[in-house]
Design a protein around this motif. Structure first.
Motif, mmCIF file in Angstrom:
data_model
loop_
_atom_site.group_PDB
_atom_site.id
_atom_site.type_symbol
_atom_site.label_atom_id
_atom_site.label_comp_id
_atom_site.label_asym_id
_atom_site.label_seq_id
_atom_site.Cartn_x
_atom_site.Cartn_y
_atom_site.Cartn_z
ATOM 1 N N THR A 438 0.821 -1.212 0.000
ATOM 2 C CA THR A 438 0.000 0.000 0.000
ATOM 3 C C THR A 438 0.853 1.260 0.000
ATOM 4 O O THR A 438 0.441 2.283 -0.517
ATOM 5 C CB THR A 438 -0.915 0.028 1.231
ATOM 6 N N ARG A 439 2.043 1.209 0.576
ATOM 7 C CA ARG A 439 2.840 2.421 0.701
ATOM 8 C C ARG A 439 3.758 2.676 -0.494
ATOM 9 O O ARG A 439 3.998 3.820 -0.849
ATOM 10 C CB ARG A 439 3.729 2.341 1.947
ATOM 11 N N VAL A 440 4.325 1.619 -1.046
ATOM 12 C CA VAL A 440 5.375 1.814 -2.058
ATOM 13 C C VAL A 440 4.886 1.308 -3.406
ATOM 14 O O VAL A 440 4.887 0.119 -3.695
ATOM 15 C CB VAL A 440 6.662 1.052 -1.661
ATOM 16 N N LYS A 441 4.478 2.266 -4.240
ATOM 17 C CA LYS A 441 3.921 1.899 -5.540
ATOM 18 C C LYS A 441 4.931 1.130 -6.377
ATOM 19 O O LYS A 441 4.610 0.133 -7.010
ATOM 20 C CB LYS A 441 3.529 3.166 -6.284
ATOM 21 N N ASP A 442 6.176 1.610 -6.367
ATOM 22 C CA ASP A 442 7.184 1.039 -7.269
ATOM 23 C C ASP A 442 7.565 -0.384 -6.902
ATOM 24 O O ASP A 442 8.223 -1.061 -7.667
ATOM 25 C CB ASP A 442 8.439 1.913 -7.266
ATOM 26 N N ILE A 746 -0.249 13.697 4.373
ATOM 27 C CA ILE A 746 0.667 12.809 3.666
ATOM 28 C C ILE A 746 1.934 13.583 3.377
ATOM 29 O O ILE A 746 1.920 14.616 2.730
ATOM 30 C CB ILE A 746 0.061 12.341 2.341
ATOM 31 N N SER A 747 2.995 13.084 3.881
ATOM 32 C CA SER A 747 4.245 13.728 3.530
ATOM 33 C C SER A 747 5.035 12.728 2.720
ATOM 34 O O SER A 747 5.076 11.550 3.036
ATOM 35 C CB SER A 747 5.014 14.122 4.773
ATOM 36 N N VAL A 748 5.604 13.173 1.683
ATOM 37 C CA VAL A 748 6.312 12.258 0.797
ATOM 38 C C VAL A 748 7.802 12.417 1.060
ATOM 39 O O VAL A 748 8.303 13.529 1.181
ATOM 40 C CB VAL A 748 5.963 12.587 -0.658
ATOM 41 N N ARG A 763 15.559 5.824 -4.418
ATOM 42 C CA ARG A 763 14.667 5.128 -3.498
ATOM 43 C C ARG A 763 13.236 5.447 -3.880
ATOM 44 O O ARG A 763 12.885 6.599 -4.141
ATOM 45 C CB ARG A 763 14.929 5.642 -2.076
ATOM 46 N N PRO A 764 12.394 4.415 -3.964
ATOM 47 C CA PRO A 764 11.009 4.690 -4.331
ATOM 48 C C PRO A 764 10.306 5.496 -3.255
ATOM 49 O O PRO A 764 10.735 5.524 -2.105
ATOM 50 C CB PRO A 764 10.397 3.299 -4.470
ATOM 51 N N VAL A 765 9.227 6.144 -3.657
ATOM 52 C CA VAL A 765 8.467 6.954 -2.718
ATOM 53 C C VAL A 765 7.738 6.051 -1.731
ATOM 54 O O VAL A 765 7.121 5.069 -2.111
ATOM 55 C CB VAL A 765 7.450 7.808 -3.493
ATOM 56 N N VAL A 766 7.846 6.371 -0.469
ATOM 57 C CA VAL A 766 7.114 5.630 0.549
ATOM 58 C C VAL A 766 6.087 6.551 1.157
ATOM 59 O O VAL A 766 6.431 7.622 1.652
ATOM 60 C CB VAL A 766 8.062 5.132 1.656
ATOM 61 N N VAL A 767 4.840 6.157 1.083
ATOM 62 C CA VAL A 767 3.794 6.997 1.658
ATOM 63 C C VAL A 767 3.910 6.934 3.171
ATOM 64 O O VAL A 767 3.953 5.871 3.762
ATOM 65 C CB VAL A 767 2.404 6.497 1.223
ATOM 66 N N LYS A 768 3.956 8.110 3.778
ATOM 67 C CA LYS A 768 4.101 8.169 5.238
ATOM 68 C C LYS A 768 2.956 8.964 5.812
ATOM 69 O O LYS A 768 2.545 9.966 5.242
ATOM 70 C CB LYS A 768 5.396 8.905 5.578
ATOM 71 N N LEU A 769 2.452 8.545 6.923
ATOM 72 C CA LEU A 769 1.456 9.341 7.632
ATOM 73 C C LEU A 769 2.184 10.001 8.786
ATOM 74 O O LEU A 769 2.867 9.343 9.547
ATOM 75 C CB LEU A 769 0.359 8.450 8.167
#
Lengths: 862, 166
Positions: A438-442, A746-748, A763-769
């Motif tokens: 869910t967090r890392v699209k790539d 959401i901070s990227v 590094r791929p984007v990780v969705v962070k709350l």
């Protein structure tokens, strides 16, 4: 007559404790029968009036209670009787039994107050000692209060044997009766200057315990402790003083500087390993900002690490793990020793080494360290193997996978972990697989690849520890099926016969994933057939792979048949969850199957089947995001919501209302809807159900309105709920609002430019709350025994003033700077302010505790 | 603070058990069994410390020493030093050695009262009060004398008055 002769027999031929023990040793099998027989004897003997008989019976009972787990609470009164004997031997047995078996709830406790007082005042120091020992074990609030005067007297005793025990008992007395501080504190403090090592050891021990509970109150005594630290040569005393300073220095940093020198002195001088280790521990935990001290401590740690003694090795590693968070260099310096310790035969040493290794992990070496550890995991016993896996999982997932750059690598590592034979960390791996999805699209492409490998291996289904992992793999394959090259194979794997080994809840996930695969395949098939009718569809669905468009009529119908075949046996399963899922899919297949056959011939694009498929595709295309762990808390409590109302009568109401609903359902809805009640149980959020439940809306709305009319109490204010009903269309939006964090949260991860330079792959984007990911740190509880702290502070305040006066006289000698002077005055002012506010609310008090509280440390210490 | 002092033989039979916080006897037995099950699985020549939080709650430590057929175990919290506790076991055993001249398991089995006399002089309500075995011996001998004296007065009057009373 018979009773007297019986009692006579009992006392004349009573078994002594030694006889009892001998008897017990002769029993090879029936130990418990022997014990119960002896207990019968004891019960008889203990009722005799003769105190000798009684005391021996009590002694035997004490023995059986301590070593054979026999209950002796019933004999409490007899213990009181025995203790009142004038003979020392009896008294000792009695006090021993009381200390062993009494607690705060013992009803006869009040009866011993006078006996204790009498023995505390005894001229025989050994009787006094018995009473003190007893008080230190069972002292209650009442006993502590009533016997404070006696304890005070004994604190001034000339006999060291008595005085040291009186000092020891003060700990219990203060704990139970804080007002005793007013009486006893001065005498206790005086002992800090005693020259007798026994007394000093006792009093320092007491202050060590007191300081552990509430360090702030004892800061004013720092000079006394400092003097002991410098002067004493007794390791026991020094260890305790070091522990005290460890606590004090962590709240008063200026103290750290002052004590660093004498501590270094001890480290250089002493040969006692216990003292060296205590110095090291004090430095690494509380004085780690003192550079010379820290260097010396780390040097000592290195000496420990190369010793043959496993105890020193273990403690050295332990000390390193304390220093690791702040001064990683200390660990890195000893890297070889740490890695070597990983293959030590001592489990403690191995475990500490593992923790240290994980402390060294960073984004550059994570793959190397994980590689080493995985090799160890394969060779280790199950316990340590899982410790290793657990630590890798923990270190890698910290701070939303902070140290992971290459998620493809990490996902394949997770896949490898699942295959380690002893792996029992299925739950955590499950969580991380889904979380990364869910967090890392790539990373989804690799996630699908890893999941596929896990899923198509029928052997893994046999290991129940892996079931959570398989559940995550199944979910990932369904959710991200667009990345898969072979949907047919996946559907086959999801429905393979051995899935019957899975628990129903996971099986349901398998079936649902098969459903998603089916919908995706059908969508691809249809969009490939009619590229002109809906030009947008192929773009959105085939963004991952164009090859999936190669569905032919033949392949799609064999997929349909395979799924149908796999599921039809499940439609009769006992578990409703599985049954419902299977029926849903079968219903869907039944609806579209014949139209697919027709479609080959007709060119009509607006068939019911294509609409249904487009609809389902829409539903599944909504992307699932990570949910903040604090999401629930962010929802404001609706006004008028009664949470504490008694809901007892709700049960009755439910019974009354639920039945008509059931009836109406079975008559008015199609059979496939019958089981849609269990929605709440589903583990995966399922929008399909959400939409289907909106269809029976008119009927249920009516029922709801009825229900509301009757039981308005349990509803929110009517206006609010009306809003809810009106904006039915917005319902979904509401849901998603709760599930997804608002945009501003959401901070990227922005790339650190420095890092980016040496990375071949970004590094791929990780969705962070923002806040949700870290567990909240609880606000510091203020000191737990407030009355005692207050009493101590009051006691020391008086002392402080006294000293102040003294010091004013010797001002010049002590050479205190002007700045510090004014600082002190400031502190004094604050203190007065605090005094005034003492009676304000507790909340206010807590605030003050958390703020820097005025403490007085004589200037020469700073 | 010391939470418990335990001695048990290598078969798991408790020989001395003292808990400094009140615990129901069932709980005591459970802890003794729990400690033994961890001890007996330890190989020789490894460190003398054990992680014991699962049995005794957070911030508990355990040191043990293996003597012939006996384990001597101390359970304590963060206000004690691990190596000092190991020394304390040594003090205790040395004192017992002086008491029983060459102490063995049987001495401990048959001298329940004296064992506690020794232990109570060293550990007082969970605090270490005495670490010199000479001092301990002095006190224990005094206590034995007092006990013997009080019992010897008791013997004659007890039997005589007992007979006369009837």
């Amino acid at each position: 007559m018979s009773s007297t002769s019986n009692s006579l027999m009992d006392s004349l031929f009573q078994r002594s404790l030694e006889d009892l023990i001998k008897g017990l040793r002769l029993q090879i099998l029936g130990e418990s029968t022997f014990i119960s027989k002896s207990l019968d004897e004891i019960r008889r003997e203990i009722k005799q009036t003769d105190l000798s008989t009684k005391s021996i019976a009590l002694q035997k009972l004490s023995y059986l209670a301590a070593l054979h787990g026999v209950d002796m609470s019933w004999a409490a009164f007899h213990a009181v009787e025995v203790v009142s004997s004038s003979r020392f031997a009896h008294k000792r047995i009695g006090y021993h039994a009381i200390a062993q078996s009494f607690n705060d709830q013992t009803p006869v406790l009040l009866l011993i107050t006078n006996q204790l007082r009498k023995d505390l005042n005894s001229s025989n120091e050994y009787e006094v000692s018995l009473a003190l020992e007893c008080l230190s074990r069972i002292g209650t609030d009442d006993l502590a209060r009533d016997l404070t005067p006696e304890v005070f007297t004994l604190l001034g005793s000339g006999k060291a044997f008595v005085r040291k025990k009186a000092i020891g008992v003060v700990l219990r007395v203060f704990d139970k009766y804080p007002d005793a501080v007013k009486v006893c504190f001065k005498r206790l403090v005086e002992n800090l200057e005693s020259s007798d090592p026994q007394l000093l050891s006792a009093v320092v021990g007491v202050f060590c315990e007191l300081t552990t509970k509430d360090p702030r109150s004892y800061l004013p005594l720092a000079p006394e402790f400092y003097k002991i630290l410098v002067d004493s040569r007794n390791n026991w005393v020094l260890i305790k003083v070091l522990k005290i300073f460890s606590k004090l220095a962590s709240i008063e940093p200026r103290l750290a500087k002052k004590v660093a020198d004498p501590i270094c002195e001890h480290m250089r001088r002493t040969v006692g390993k216990s003292l060296v280790f205590e110095c090291v521990r004090t430095v690494v935990s509380s004085l780690s900002d003192q550079e010379t001290a820290l260097k010396l401590a780390v040097a000592k740690i290195r000496e420990f690490l190369v010793e043959d003694d496993p105890n020193l090795k273990y403690l050295g590693l332990h000390a390193l793990s304390i220093v690791a968070p702040k001064h990683l260099w200390a660990v890195l310096e000893n890297k070889e020793a740490v890695v070597k310790a990983l293959s030590d035969e001592d489990p403690n040493v191995k475990l500490e080494a593992l923790h240290l290794l994980m402390a060294m992990v960073n984004e550059d070496n994570v793959s190397e360290i994980s590689r080493i550890l995985m090799n160890y995991a394969l060779k280790s016993d199950p316990l340590f193997c899982n410790e290793i896996i657990g630590s890798i999982l923990l270190a890698c997932s910290r701070n939303s996978y902070e140290i992971i750059v290459d998620f493809d690598w990490y996902l394949s590592l997770l896949g490898e972990m699942a295959r380690i034979p002893h792996c029992q960390k299925g739950k955590e791996i499950e969580h991380q697989l889904i979380d990364i999805g869910t967090r890392v699209k790539d990373a989804r492409l690799e996630l699908v690849r890893v999941s596929r490998a896990l899923l198509i291996d029928p052997a893994l289904l046999g290991n129940q520890f892996l079931h959570p992992i398989l559940s995550a793999a199944a979910w990932a394959l369904g959710e991200y099926v667009e990345f898969s090259k072979t949907p047919y194979e996946i559907a086959e794997a999801l429905l393979q016969p051995r899935t019957c080994l899975l628990p129903p809840s996971i099986r349901a996930i398998y079936i649902h994933s098969a459903f998603k695969v089916l919908v995706f395949s059908l969508g691809a098939y249809f969009s490939a057939k009619e590229p002109t009718s809906s030009p947008l569809v192929p773009e959105s669905t085939t963004s991952g792979f164009s090859s999936v468009n190669g569905f032919t009529y033949k392949s799609i119908s064999s997929l349909l048949n395979m799924i149908e075949l796999g599921l039809c046996s499940l439609s009769g399963t006992l578990d409703v969850e599985v049954q419902e899922r299977a029926k849903n899919v079968l219903g869907f297949i039944g609806m579209i199957k014949h139209e697919i056959a027709e479609k080959v011939t007709s060119q009509d694009s607006e068939t019911e089947a294509s609409r249904a498929i487009a609809f389902m595709e829409d539903i599944f295309s909504e992307e699932l995001g990570p949910v903040s762990s604090t999401a629930q808390e962010k929802i404001p409590l609706p006004e008028g919501l009664e949470l504490k109302e008694n809901l007892e009568d709700l049960q009755e109401i439910c019974r009354e209302v639920l039945e008509p609903i059931d009836d109406s359902k079975s008559t008015s809805f199609s059979p496939s809807d019958k089981i849609s009640f269990s929605i709440a149980k589903l583990r995966i959020r399922d929008q399909q159900e959400a939409s289907s439940s909106s269809s029976p809306e008119p009927k249920s709305a009516y029922l709801l309105a009825e229900h509301r009319k009757r039981h308005g109490l349990y509803y929110l204010s009517s206006q609010k709920s009306d809003d809810h009903n009106d904006s039915n269309g917005n319902n979904n939006n509401n849901n998603t609002l709760n599930e997804y964090p608002p945009a501003n949260e959401i901070s990227v991860d922005s790339f650190n430019p420095k890092k980016k330079m040496n990375q071949s792959k970004p590094r791929p984007v990780v969705v962070k709350l923002d806040e949700g990911d870290e567990s909240k740190t609880k606000p510091d509880a203020s000191s737990n025994d407030e009355p005692l702290s207050r009493a101590i502070q009051t006691a020391l305040m008086g002392k402080g003033k006294e000293k102040e006066r003294e010091k004013d006289n010797h001002e010049r000698d002590l050479d205190s700077g002007v700045n510090e002077q004014s600082l002190r005055r400031d502190k004094k002012k604050k203190k007065n302010g605090e005094k005034r506010s003492k009676h304000r609310s507790r909340r206010r008090r807590d605030e003050e505790v958390s703020a820097t509280k005025p403490v007085e440390i004589p200037d020469f210490l700073l | 603070m010391i939470k418990a002092v335990l001695m048990m033989n290598t078969q798991g039979k408790p020989r001395l058990a003292k808990f400094y916080d009140f615990l129901p006897v069932e709980k005591q037995q459970e802890l003794i069994r729990g400690v033994f099950s961890v001890l007996c699985s330890r190989p020789e020549n490894v460190s003398n410390f054990l992680e014991i939080n699962s049995l005794f709650g957070p911030d508990s430590r355990l040191v043990y020493k293996h003597y012939a057929t006996l384990y001597v175990v101390l359970v304590f919290d963060g206000s004690e030093n691990e190596l000092a506790m190991l020394d304390l076991i040594q003090v205790l055993v040395e004192t017992l050695d002086k008491c029983f001249s060459n102490v063995c398991e049987l001495d401990i089995v048959f001298n329940y009262s004296k064992m506690h006399a020794v232990l109570d002089e060293i550990v007082f309500g969970g605090q270490v009060l005495e670490t010199s075995s000479a001092e301990v011996m002095k006190a224990v001998e005094e206590i034995s004398k007092l006990e013997a004296a009080s019992n010897s007065i008791s013997l004659v009057p007890k039997s005589v008055s007992g007979w006369r009373g009837r």
